[in-house]
Design a protein around this motif. Structure first.
Motif, short mmCIF file in Angstrom:
data_model
loop_
_atom_site.label_atom_id
_atom_site.label_comp_id
_atom_site.label_asym_id
_atom_site.label_seq_id
_atom_site.Cartn_x
_atom_site.Cartn_y
_atom_site.Cartn_z
N LEU A 195 -5.04 -7.76 0.05
CA LEU A 195 -4.14 -6.94 -0.76
C LEU A 195 -2.73 -6.84 -0.18
CD1 LEU A 195 -4.62 -5.59 -3.48
CD2 LEU A 195 -4.75 -3.41 -2.29
N PRO A 196 -2.55 -6.69 1.12
CA PRO A 196 -1.17 -6.65 1.63
C PRO A 196 -0.37 -7.90 1.28
CG PRO A 196 -2.67 -5.80 3.28
CD PRO A 196 -3.53 -6.39 2.19
N ASP A 197 -1.02 -9.06 1.28
CA ASP A 197 -0.31 -10.29 0.91
C ASP A 197 0.09 -10.28 -0.55
OD1 ASP A 197 -0.63 -11.21 3.51
OD2 ASP A 197 -2.48 -12.30 3.04
N ARG A 198 -0.78 -9.77 -1.41
CA ARG A 198 -0.45 -9.66 -2.83
C ARG A 198 0.73 -8.71 -3.04
NH1 ARG A 198 -4.41 -11.56 -6.37
NH2 ARG A 198 -6.42 -12.14 -5.42
N LEU A 199 0.70 -7.58 -2.35
CA LEU A 199 1.77 -6.59 -2.51
C LEU A 199 3.09 -7.10 -1.97
CD1 LEU A 199 -0.30 -3.47 -1.44
CD2 LEU A 199 0.48 -3.97 -3.75
N ARG A 200 3.04 -7.82 -0.87
CA ARG A 200 4.27 -8.37 -0.31
C ARG A 200 4.94 -9.32 -1.29
NH1 ARG A 200 3.66 -10.88 5.54
NH2 ARG A 200 2.08 -12.05 4.39
N ALA A 201 4.14 -10.09 -2.02
CA ALA A 201 4.69 -11.02 -2.99
C ALA A 201 5.29 -10.31 -4.20
CB ALA A 201 3.60 -11.99 -3.46
N LEU A 202 4.79 -9.13 -4.52
CA LEU A 202 5.27 -8.39 -5.70
C LEU A 202 6.65 -7.78 -5.49
CD1 LEU A 202 2.01 -6.57 -6.84
CD2 LEU A 202 3.32 -8.25 -8.16
N GLY A 203 6.94 -7.34 -4.27
CA GLY A 203 8.24 -6.74 -4.01
C GLY A 203 8.44 -5.36 -4.64
N LYS A 204 7.36 -4.61 -4.86
CA LYS A 204 7.46 -3.28 -5.45
C LYS A 204 7.40 -2.22 -4.34
CE LYS A 204 7.08 -4.66 -9.82
NZ LYS A 204 8.12 -4.43 -10.84
N PRO A 205 8.02 -1.05 -4.57
CA PRO A 205 7.80 0.06 -3.63
C PRO A 205 6.32 0.42 -3.59
CG PRO A 205 9.66 0.53 -5.08
CD PRO A 205 8.99 -0.70 -5.63
N VAL A 206 5.81 0.67 -2.39
CA VAL A 206 4.38 0.94 -2.21
C VAL A 206 4.20 2.15 -1.31
CG1 VAL A 206 2.20 0.07 -1.27
CG2 VAL A 206 3.72 -1.47 -2.53
N GLN A 207 3.32 3.04 -1.74
CA GLN A 207 2.85 4.12 -0.88
C GLN A 207 1.36 3.94 -0.68
OE1 GLN A 207 2.31 8.17 -2.45
NE2 GLN A 207 3.42 8.97 -0.67
N VAL A 208 0.91 4.07 0.56
CA VAL A 208 -0.51 4.00 0.89
C VAL A 208 -0.91 5.35 1.47
CG1 VAL A 208 -2.25 2.92 2.36
CG2 VAL A 208 -0.44 1.52 1.33
N ILE A 209 -1.93 5.97 0.87
CA ILE A 209 -2.48 7.23 1.36
C ILE A 209 -3.92 6.96 1.80
CG2 ILE A 209 -3.10 9.61 0.77
CD1 ILE A 209 -0.88 9.54 -1.36
N PHE A 210 -4.26 7.38 3.00
CA PHE A 210 -5.58 7.06 3.54
C PHE A 210 -6.14 8.27 4.27
CE2 PHE A 210 -8.68 3.87 4.70
CZ PHE A 210 -8.38 2.77 3.90
N GLY A 211 -7.35 8.67 3.93
CA GLY A 211 -8.04 9.72 4.67
C GLY A 211 -8.54 9.18 5.99
N ASP A 212 -8.29 9.91 7.06
CA ASP A 212 -8.66 9.38 8.37
C ASP A 212 -10.15 9.54 8.69
OD1 ASP A 212 -8.90 12.08 9.00
OD2 ASP A 212 -7.43 12.05 10.63
N GLN A 213 -10.92 10.10 7.73
CA GLN A 213 -12.37 10.19 7.88
C GLN A 213 -13.10 9.30 6.87
OE1 GLN A 213 -13.62 12.08 10.48
NE2 GLN A 213 -11.43 12.24 10.94
N ASP A 214 -12.42 8.29 6.33
CA ASP A 214 -13.01 7.42 5.33
C ASP A 214 -14.27 6.76 5.88
OD1 ASP A 214 -13.59 5.30 3.46
OD2 ASP A 214 -11.49 5.28 2.86
N GLY A 215 -15.37 6.83 5.11
CA GLY A 215 -16.62 6.22 5.53
C GLY A 215 -16.90 4.89 4.88
N ARG A 216 -15.98 4.41 4.04
CA ARG A 216 -16.18 3.11 3.40
C ARG A 216 -15.23 2.05 3.93
NH1 ARG A 216 -17.86 4.41 -2.92
NH2 ARG A 216 -19.86 5.35 -2.33
N TRP A 217 -14.00 2.44 4.22
CA TRP A 217 -13.01 1.49 4.73
C TRP A 217 -12.51 2.01 6.07
CZ3 TRP A 217 -12.56 -3.04 2.25
CH2 TRP A 217 -12.98 -3.09 0.90
#
Length: 277
Positions: A195-217
């Motif tokens: 996904l980061p490679d896809r987003l880099r190619a798009l050139g759109k503003p991106v916000q990533v929000i991540f819970g620091d207790q995520d049990g899946r990723w």
């Protein structure tokens, strides 16, 4: 004028809240969920025109007639739905695999997507940490019992969080084909290209929000998005995989702060990782 209502568009169930003339905010849920997963967030976001869509085969949306659950096909269907409700530009927000749907929409129709917000969206397959048995149900046990659904959902929330009954009920009403097909499509999309490679190619503003207790990723994998120019990476302390339900106020505050400067197109510097305490 504030509106709240639902309608079908290309067999996708669309719900809208907030002022029709306000900037559009599209919310996309993850696999095995529905637009109801945003219920706690929507009242906090209605300074915008908030649009929620049940993805194919989920909630009140029919599965694709051609059986194509692939992400490129999904991106095109989402674009058609937005066209039909008169949305010209939107900030697109995806939770979990909904982030892949958001990215696919931007790939198919970059003119519609002003910016992307990804909430606990895994960047690549090697960041997936949930036990294999959590990935699918036994067809012989479908529809699953409430107990089985809650077991499946256990890695989707921080420890001790009670999964809302409405989400349990909605999953039990989905077909195994829809749930499994959507999951396979997400895996194929991420395997084909991170996904980061896809987003880099798009050139759109991106916000990533991540819970620091995520049990899946793996939570530290949020840093993988640092290769995206001007990406803003926000870590939510104490939150699991689903902060949109676990921490709606904190999540909404981060999202709204991001949307306030998106129209200016003024995101300077390298990726920023911030920790919300």
């Amino acid at each position: 004028m504030t509106s709240s209502g639902a309608s079908p568009h290309d067999d996708l169930h669309v719900r809208q809240d907030g002022p029709a003339e306000a900037p559009a905010l599209l919310l996309l849920h993850g696999s095995a969920a529905t637009s109801r997963s945003w219920d706690a967030m929507v009242p906090l976001l209605t300074s915008h025109r908030v649009i929620r869509i049940d993805l194919p085969g989920h909630g009140r949306s029919a599965g694709p007639a051609d059986g194509d659950y692939s992400l490129p096909a999904l991106g095109r269907r989402l674009a058609t739905a937005l066209d039909r409700v008169g949305v010209r530009h939107a900030v697109v927000v995806g939770h979990s695999s909904g982030g892949y749907a958001a990215t696919a929409l931007a790939e198919q129709r970059p003119d519609l997507v002003r910016a992307l917000v990804l909430i606990n969206t895994g960047p690549r397959m090697n960041a997936f940490i949930a036990p294999p048995e959590q990935a699918a149900f036994d067809p012989a046990q479908w529809p699953p019992s409430d107990e089985l659904v809650r077991r499946f959902a256990s890695t989707g929330f921080r420890a001790g969080f009670q999964v809302p009954q409405v989400l349990v009920d909605e999953l039990r009403q989905m077909s195994l084909q829809a749930v499994a097909s959507a999951m396979r499509a997400s895996t194929a999309y991420l395997t084909e290209r991170a996904l980061p490679d896809r987003l880099r190619a798009l050139g759109k503003p991106v916000q990533v929000i991540f819970g620091d207790q995520d049990g899946r990723w793996r939570p530290s994998s949020a840093a993988d998005y640092g290769v995206v120019p001007d990406a803003e990476i926000q870590m939510l302390s104490g939150a699991g995989h689903t902060p949109i339900l676990e921490e709606p106020a904190r999540t909404a505050a981060l999202l709204l702060a991001f949307t306030r400067y998106v129209p200016c197109g003024d995101l300077d510097g390298d990726a920023r990782i911030r920790r919300d305490e």
